[in-house]
Motif scaffolding. Sequence first.
Motif, PDB file in Angstrom:
ATOM      1  N   CYS A  37     -17.977  18.206  27.833  1.00  0.00           N
ATOM      2  CA  CYS A  37     -17.703  17.764  29.666  1.00  0.00           C
ATOM      3  C   CYS A  37     -16.489  17.050  29.213  1.00  0.00           C
ATOM      4  O   CYS A  37     -16.537  16.020  28.980  1.00  0.00           O
ATOM      5  CB  CYS A  37     -19.479  17.043  29.581  1.00  0.00           C
ATOM      6  N   PHE A  38     -15.096  17.228  29.975  1.00  0.00           N
ATOM      7  CA  PHE A  38     -14.258  16.916  30.435  1.00  0.00           C
ATOM      8  C   PHE A  38     -13.265  17.136  31.505  1.00  0.00           C
ATOM      9  O   PHE A  38     -12.869  18.133  31.731  1.00  0.00           O
ATOM     10  CB  PHE A  38     -13.024  18.076  29.429  1.00  0.00           C
ATOM     11  N   PRO A  39     -13.668  16.165  32.376  1.00  0.00           N
ATOM     12  CA  PRO A  39     -13.485  15.797  33.496  1.00  0.00           C
ATOM     13  C   PRO A  39     -11.498  16.093  33.645  1.00  0.00           C
ATOM     14  O   PRO A  39     -10.516  14.946  33.063  1.00  0.00           O
ATOM     15  CB  PRO A  39     -14.431  14.428  34.102  1.00  0.00           C
ATOM     16  N   CYS A  40     -11.299  16.105  34.583  1.00  0.00           N
ATOM     17  CA  CYS A  40      -9.756  16.797  34.949  1.00  0.00           C
ATOM     18  C   CYS A  40      -9.217  16.112  36.312  1.00  0.00           C
ATOM     19  O   CYS A  40      -8.399  15.886  36.622  1.00  0.00           O
ATOM     20  CB  CYS A  40      -9.726  17.716  34.521  1.00  0.00           C
ATOM     21  N   ALA A  41     -10.572  16.688  37.731  1.00  0.00           N
ATOM     22  CA  ALA A  41     -10.046  16.293  38.667  1.00  0.00           C
ATOM     23  C   ALA A  41     -11.411  15.806  39.409  1.00  0.00           C
ATOM     24  O   ALA A  41     -12.779  15.981  39.790  1.00  0.00           O
ATOM     25  CB  ALA A  41      -9.567  17.787  38.821  1.00  0.00           C
ATOM     26  N   ALA A  42     -11.018  15.571  40.625  1.00  0.00           N
ATOM     27  CA  ALA A  42     -11.955  14.948  41.728  1.00  0.00           C
ATOM     28  C   ALA A  42     -11.880  15.040  42.776  1.00  0.00           C
ATOM     29  O   ALA A  42     -10.427  14.529  43.567  1.00  0.00           O
ATOM     30  CB  ALA A  42     -12.744  13.889  41.472  1.00  0.00           C
ATOM     31  N   LEU A  43     -12.193  15.931  43.918  1.00  0.00           N
ATOM     32  CA  LEU A  43     -12.192  15.298  45.683  1.00  0.00           C
ATOM     33  C   LEU A  43     -13.242  14.495  46.055  1.00  0.00           C
ATOM     34  O   LEU A  43     -14.235  14.580  45.555  1.00  0.00           O
ATOM     35  CB  LEU A  43     -12.091  17.541  45.892  1.00  0.00           C
ATOM     36  N   VAL A  44     -12.659  13.530  46.988  1.00  0.00           N
ATOM     37  CA  VAL A  44     -12.891  12.085  47.277  1.00  0.00           C
ATOM     38  C   VAL A  44     -13.088  12.755  48.819  1.00  0.00           C
ATOM     39  O   VAL A  44     -11.731  13.129  49.736  1.00  0.00           O
ATOM     40  CB  VAL A  44     -12.277  11.343  47.053  1.00  0.00           C
ATOM     41  N   ASP A  45     -14.186  13.135  49.899  1.00  0.00           N
ATOM     42  CA  ASP A  45     -14.293  12.551  51.018  1.00  0.00           C
ATOM     43  C   ASP A  45     -14.867  11.513  51.508  1.00  0.00           C
ATOM     44  O   ASP A  45     -15.934  10.630  51.462  1.00  0.00           O
ATOM     45  CB  ASP A  45     -15.868  13.714  52.039  1.00  0.00           C
ATOM     46  N   SER A  46     -13.346  10.433  52.251  1.00  0.00           N
ATOM     47  CA  SER A  46     -13.177   8.864  52.142  1.00  0.00           C
ATOM     48  C   SER A  46     -14.135   8.578  53.855  1.00  0.00           C
ATOM     49  O   SER A  46     -14.424   7.438  53.824  1.00  0.00           O
ATOM     50  CB  SER A  46     -12.259   8.850  52.845  1.00  0.00           C
ATOM     51  N   ALA A  47     -15.228   9.874  54.608  1.00  0.00           N
ATOM     52  CA  ALA A  47     -15.462   9.808  55.622  1.00  0.00           C
ATOM     53  C   ALA A  47     -16.785   9.894  55.296  1.00  0.00           C
ATOM     54  O   ALA A  47     -18.028   9.200  55.439  1.00  0.00           O
ATOM     55  CB  ALA A  47     -15.399  11.090  56.555  1.00  0.00           C
ATOM     56  N   THR A  48     -17.506  10.123  54.338  1.00  0.00           N
ATOM     57  CA  THR A  48     -18.506  10.645  53.834  1.00  0.00           C
ATOM     58  C   THR A  48     -18.446  10.274  52.396  1.00  0.00           C
ATOM     59  O   THR A  48     -19.672   9.472  51.638  1.00  0.00           O
ATOM     60  CB  THR A  48     -19.568  11.923  53.474  1.00  0.00           C
ATOM     61  N   ASN A  49     -17.770   9.496  51.092  1.00  0.00           N
ATOM     62  CA  ASN A  49     -18.061   8.832  50.023  1.00  0.00           C
ATOM     63  C   ASN A  49     -18.661   9.976  49.037  1.00  0.00           C
ATOM     64  O   ASN A  49     -18.788   9.558  48.223  1.00  0.00           O
ATOM     65  CB  ASN A  49     -18.611   7.642  50.089  1.00  0.00           C
ATOM     66  N   ARG A  50     -18.291  10.960  49.171  1.00  0.00           N
ATOM     67  CA  ARG A  50     -18.829  11.592  48.779  1.00  0.00           C
ATOM     68  C   ARG A  50     -18.073  13.036  48.068  1.00  0.00           C
ATOM     69  O   ARG A  50     -16.381  12.277  47.998  1.00  0.00           O
ATOM     70  CB  ARG A  50     -19.377  12.775  48.865  1.00  0.00           C
TER      71      ARG A  50
END
Length: 331
Positions: A283-296
């Motif tokens: 399991c090799f994490p490379c990217a994250a999308l983050v919604d600042s309005a909901t913290n998702r």
Amino acid sequence: MIKVFGEAIPNMPWEEKGENCTASVWRYSKNPVIARNPLPDVARIFNSAVCTWKNGGFVGVFRAEKTNGIPYLYYGFSDDALNWRFSDGGIKITDENGADVTPSYAYDPRLVRIGDVYHIIWCTNFHGASIGIATTTDFKTFTSRGNGFLPFNRNGVLFPRKFGENYYILTRPSDSGHTPFGDIFLSESNDLLHWGNHRFVFGKSSEWWQSLKVGAGCAPIETERGWLLFYHGVTGTCSGYIYSMGAALLDRNEPWKVLKRADSYLLTPETEYEERGFVPSVCFPCAALVDSATNRVAIYYGAADTNTALCFTTVDEVISFIDKHDMEQNR
């Protein structure tokens, strides 16, 4: 809700946690999002990076393993960050004079936007594995920023903003093989080429899942509690290495200082697409999308060096996990 310094992404991929799920990170029920043989002459796409694009869309840079075994970087666009339209071939990189400097192999990219400029950071061939950096504004031309790092080095992860006039980057110095060691360091530069003032961030630990080496994963997420860093931790077993995902909090102003670090993993290979593949148990994490309005948070990770998978969490849930499992607190 913990404040996140970033953009609102209302249309990013999201799936609510299942009713019986007790984990702080949960897998997308339709994984993998990019499966085997996605393109002609491409056997696998994995360890890839995704970012927001114009008009609410998304752009990605992908590790495309060709059927001849050589990895190249492809790019792609998507309306939903799940279904991708890939480039016809690998990314061509030029120097500032327009001369072709495309490396003979390229893999494990990260993609970071600072202002209107997209920065691609990858493992390049510079007399051995090293860090390559190129920039683009249109995904038509890609300009190299030179060879800022000696071999051998991997896992270059750029912070998504400047600190004063300087860029900060996390890397993992290594050797020429399938590195059996590795710690995370921070370097700084004012031009993306001349890197120095190197600082140690953190290394492996006594916990089994990260007892061999560690490496930075997604671009750090800036929150009021500090920089949230997802990273990979590796252990060795009689059947090979196992890559898991962990999390730490770094100081906002001096991010080489670790505020807290979880002693337990967030995600480890458990499903068939994570345990079975070209390189099992990754399991090799490379990217994250983050919604600042909901913290998702939607995290893209490579599964068994074969597929691209997706998992979800929230900033609050992960930081709560780090607080509960903090290494120093639990020693």
